[in-house]
Design a protein around this motif. Sequence first.
Motif, mmCIF file in Angstrom:
data_model
loop_
_atom_site.group_PDB
_atom_site.id
_atom_site.type_symbol
_atom_site.label_atom_id
_atom_site.label_comp_id
_atom_site.label_asym_id
_atom_site.label_seq_id
_atom_site.Cartn_x
_atom_site.Cartn_y
_atom_site.Cartn_z
ATOM 1 N N ARG A 12 0.830 -1.202 0.000
ATOM 2 C CA ARG A 12 0.000 0.000 0.000
ATOM 3 C C ARG A 12 0.868 1.258 0.000
ATOM 4 N NH1 ARG A 12 -5.522 -1.162 1.744
ATOM 5 N NH2 ARG A 12 -5.716 1.038 2.360
ATOM 6 N N ALA A 13 1.980 1.211 0.721
ATOM 7 C CA ALA A 13 2.882 2.365 0.739
ATOM 8 C C ALA A 13 3.472 2.604 -0.649
ATOM 9 C CB ALA A 13 3.984 2.144 1.766
ATOM 10 N N GLU A 14 3.841 1.537 -1.327
ATOM 11 C CA GLU A 14 4.392 1.656 -2.678
ATOM 12 C C GLU A 14 3.400 2.296 -3.631
ATOM 13 O OE1 GLU A 14 5.417 -2.287 -3.706
ATOM 14 O OE2 GLU A 14 7.188 -2.388 -2.417
ATOM 15 N N GLY A 52 0.956 4.372 -2.703
ATOM 16 C CA GLY A 52 0.487 5.662 -2.221
ATOM 17 C C GLY A 52 -0.879 5.591 -1.579
ATOM 18 N N ALA A 53 -1.165 4.495 -0.888
ATOM 19 C CA ALA A 53 -2.482 4.315 -0.251
ATOM 20 C C ALA A 53 -2.317 3.912 1.208
ATOM 21 C CB ALA A 53 -3.289 3.266 -1.006
ATOM 22 N N ARG A 106 -5.473 5.757 3.075
ATOM 23 C CA ARG A 106 -6.668 5.902 2.248
ATOM 24 C C ARG A 106 -7.068 4.531 1.728
ATOM 25 N NH1 ARG A 106 -4.273 8.941 -3.117
ATOM 26 N NH2 ARG A 106 -6.490 8.988 -3.651
ATOM 27 N N LEU A 152 -8.103 5.402 -3.530
ATOM 28 C CA LEU A 152 -7.226 5.304 -4.693
ATOM 29 C C LEU A 152 -7.615 4.060 -5.483
ATOM 30 C CD1 LEU A 152 -4.718 6.104 -6.385
ATOM 31 C CD2 LEU A 152 -3.373 4.622 -4.869
ATOM 32 N N ARG A 196 -4.643 5.323 -10.727
ATOM 33 C CA ARG A 196 -3.310 5.053 -11.278
ATOM 34 C C ARG A 196 -3.378 3.866 -12.216
ATOM 35 N NH1 ARG A 196 1.428 4.327 -7.133
ATOM 36 N NH2 ARG A 196 2.447 4.029 -9.161
#
Length: 374
Positions: A189-191, A193-194, A197, A230, A255
């Motif tokens: 999730r960090a990779e 961008g979530a 969120r 996202l 994305r």
Amino acid sequence: MSSSPVSLPVPAQPYGRPPLRTVQVLGGAGAGSCAHVRSLATGLAARGVRVTVCAPVAAEGEYDFTGAGAQFTPDAVSALRAACAGADVVHAHGLRAGMRAALALRGGGRRVPLVVTWHGGAPEPAGALGRLSRLLERRVARAAAVVLGASSDQVDLARRRGARDARLAAPADPVAAAGEPAAEAGKTRAELGAVERPLVIAVGSLVARRGYALLLDAARAWRVLDPLPLLVIAGEGPLRSELARRIEAEGLPVRLLGRRRDADRLLAAADVAVLPSRWEGRSLLAQEALRAGVALVATEVGGVPELVGDAAVLVPYGDPGALAGAVAGLLHDPDRRAALALAGRAQAATWPSEDDTVAQVLSVYDELMERHRP
């Protein structure tokens, strides 16, 4: 990679008879059909069947049919004709493959039965393209000794197109997503961008029937949610530029990840999976989501209702409001997501295993061999 066939040892002869020789024909490199053939080749070879896979070279590079115990030959017309000439049963996967196999078998000195696993059945296109599609379906259905449909609507369509023998034979999903540990899911999730969120995921080629234009309509409606979800889409295809332009122009929280080999890892980190397609037979995404315990929102089309039962939220195709509302409702209801996770794993347990699928296909081959034995 060399395009020449790879020779493998001939399996031991069962019961004093030569081993059954099958050719598995692929008309393209679609993930569902390639994964099914890879699984089928593994199981058949383990049972002493001599398997040749005739497919695009790119499919061999990704799915390693030779590693499954099969002989690989590229899908050139001459190679396909030669492979079919030495077969006891030819099994084509998809309409295009079925037509190519039927043409390759025409004029041969022996009658070799043709089995076609029907991956078609989407709503018919209009005009000349629709007439051409129906013609192809009729020719393939009538050329096959047996048509195997992955869903009941495919079986019904094959019968309407003139199939002499059409049966339900749902292929097993060889990918059993098990879910990641929380730490790994957090890293994923960090990779993306979530971190703080919700994460919504869709997986599949960027083509019109996948319904991504409607999914972007839904994503536009999610912009009022807090926190803002996202949406990530894993897949590649001809609509990429069009979708990218719209995402930028409308400022959508989406994305495009391109083609990914770690879709199962992405899925395991998601809060909700979404399948917005105009038509699906036996969707790999739906299978993987339910196995992984990820809540699924899908369109109520094709073989999807039969596949998922009560373990997913189904919405009509073409209704972005219903799609957006179903996803938003799940994002705000963790108890409902947890209930769907349990129901999904229970539903997945009812699906045929790879052994079940191989046994059913092999029984069809044996039946055809008895039928065609002098």
